[in-house]
Design an enzyme around this catalytic site. Structure first.
Site, PDB file in Angstrom:
ATOM      1  N   GLY A   8      67.328  33.034  25.823  1.00 39.13           N
ATOM      2  CA  GLY A   8      65.959  33.028  25.302  1.00 39.13           C
ATOM      3  C   GLY A   8      65.120  31.892  25.828  1.00 39.13           C
ATOM      4  CB  SER A  10      60.379  33.273  27.419  1.00 39.66           C
ATOM      5  OG  SER A  10      60.945  34.200  26.509  1.00 39.66           O
ATOM      6  CB  ILE A  13      63.998  26.329  20.079  1.00 42.53           C
ATOM      7  CG1 ILE A  13      63.331  26.121  18.722  1.00 42.53           C
ATOM      8  CG2 ILE A  13      65.241  25.451  20.183  1.00 42.53           C
ATOM      9  CD1 ILE A  13      64.199  26.508  17.536  1.00 42.53           C
ATOM     10  CB  ALA A  83      67.949  34.500  22.572  1.00 41.90           C
ATOM     11  CB  SER A  84      66.288  34.049  17.181  1.00 38.32           C
ATOM     12  OG  SER A  84      66.316  34.604  15.880  1.00 38.32           O
ATOM     13  CB  SER A 125      67.598  29.502  10.459  1.00 33.28           C
ATOM     14  OG  SER A 125      66.493  29.239   9.620  1.00 33.28           O
ATOM     15  CE  LYS A 160      68.440  32.404  12.829  1.00 31.49           C
ATOM     16  NZ  LYS A 160      68.303  32.592  14.291  1.00 31.49           N
TER      17      LYS A 160
END
Length: 342
Positions: A8, A10, A13, A83-84, A125, A160
């Site tokens: 992730g 882009s 974080i 990534a999430s 998280s 999460k």
């Protein structure tokens, strides 16, 4: 130095983590869902002051598909799974968030194990810790898990929690020699490097834009994205981090009204649209009858979830910035990038 995969790249974080890896001399590879996003990532890295952003390698990989993950992990010493899956609306079905979060995490872990990666650092998280509990006087820490059976717990905290649980179970049962460490950030603020930023920064943007005349009675723990990235690097390399969770929070929780006060005090006329008043809960409940965003805030009204980062500070020597500094840095970056109303 080591070769590190950041999933992730882009994301908010993700790009800050890449910046710190490059500054530390690591070789970096990152995944993006669409390879066309590589140019955006490089632009954000340049905005963040990276000396050689073109050295970053890119692999197209999606959390919902197997394609690309073996290639992405091959030859890497560490994986930072940042990534999430996020959607910009309240989901009709909570599985829209839960399934990609859980299954995507397992895809990354399988690829890391099969590639002989030493350690994965998972970005979880605080939502996997502090939700579904009755009010408490003591701060939440890493020993606590969110109670997802509570009726007030919504899709994001569930996703999460279930994704992190699945990660720990996988490493215990199928991980072989793979190590795992987990970072659990609260609301993440800090300098935006482009238009792709966190939902938490969206709160500051909404305040600066004057999107609402009064703010709901909601409180947040806060942490700067630069400190979240720093904690990932510490959790990646420290022998003491393997098998551990780390809450990432800078200090005391703040209400939206208190965040607004900081903006007005530090930014002067640039914060002229920031609301000065807190909406009564009954007004938010009325708005929630028609507005799904207001409806999503109802379980948060008046709840103060204090947390502590003592473990990260004591075990890894982590030292986060203060709330005021990160709030101002967030706002100044949004203004500099012309992402707020003028």
């Amino acid at each position: 130095m080591s070769t590190v995969l950041v999933t992730g790249g882009s994301g908010f974080i993700g790009v800050h983590t890449i910046l710190q890896l490059l500054a530390s001399g690591h070789a970096v590879r990152t995944t993006v869902r669409n390879i066309d996003r590589a140019a955006d990532v490089i632009a954000m890295l340049r905005e963040g002051g990276a000396d050689a952003p073109d050295t970053v390698g890119f692999v197209a990989a999606d959390l919902l598909r197997d394609d690309g993950w073996r290639e992405a992990a091959a030859g890497c010493d560490y994986v930072l799974h940042v990534a999430s899956p996020l959607i910009d609306r309240v989901p009709d079905d909570e599985n829209e968030l839960i399934i990609p979060a859980r299954e995507g995490t397992l895809r990354v872990l399988r690829a890391a194990r099969d590639a002989g990666v030493k350690r994965v650092v998972l970005t979880s998280s605080f939502a996997a810790i502090g939700y579904g509990h009755p009010p408490r006087a003591t701060p939440f820490d890493e020993t606590i898990w969110s109670n997802i059976d509570d009726s007030d717990v919504q899709a994001y905290p569930k996703s999460k929690t279930l994704a992190e649980r699945a990660a720990w179970d996988f490493v215990a049962r199928e991980g072989g020699g793979l190590e795992l460490a987990v970072v659990n950030p609260t609301a993440v603020l800090g300098p935006a490097l482009g238009a792709d930023f966190s939902q938490s920064i969206g709160i500051v943007k909404a305040l600066l834009d004057g999107a609402v005349p009064a703010v709901p009675r909601i409180h947040f723990g806060l942490v700067d994205v630069r400190d979240v990235a720093d904690l990932h690097l510490r959790a990646m390399t420290s022998p003491r981090a393997s098998g551990e969770r780390f809450v990432a929070v800078a200090g005391e929780t703040m209400s939206m009204l208190e965040i607004g006060r900081v903006l007005r005090a530090k930014l002067g006329s640039k914060a002229r649209r920031v609301p000065r008043f807190q909406a009564p809960d009954w007004l938010i409940r009325i708005a929630a009858l028609r507005n799904p965003v207001a409806r999503a805030t109802l379980p948060l009204l008046g709840k103060v979830r204090r947390s502590t980062s003592a473990k990260a500070q004591n075990l890894l020597g982590w030292r986060p910035r203060g709330n005021e500094e990160m709030i101002v840095a967030t706002a100044e970056s949004l203004i500099r990038l012309n992402l707020v109303k003028t």
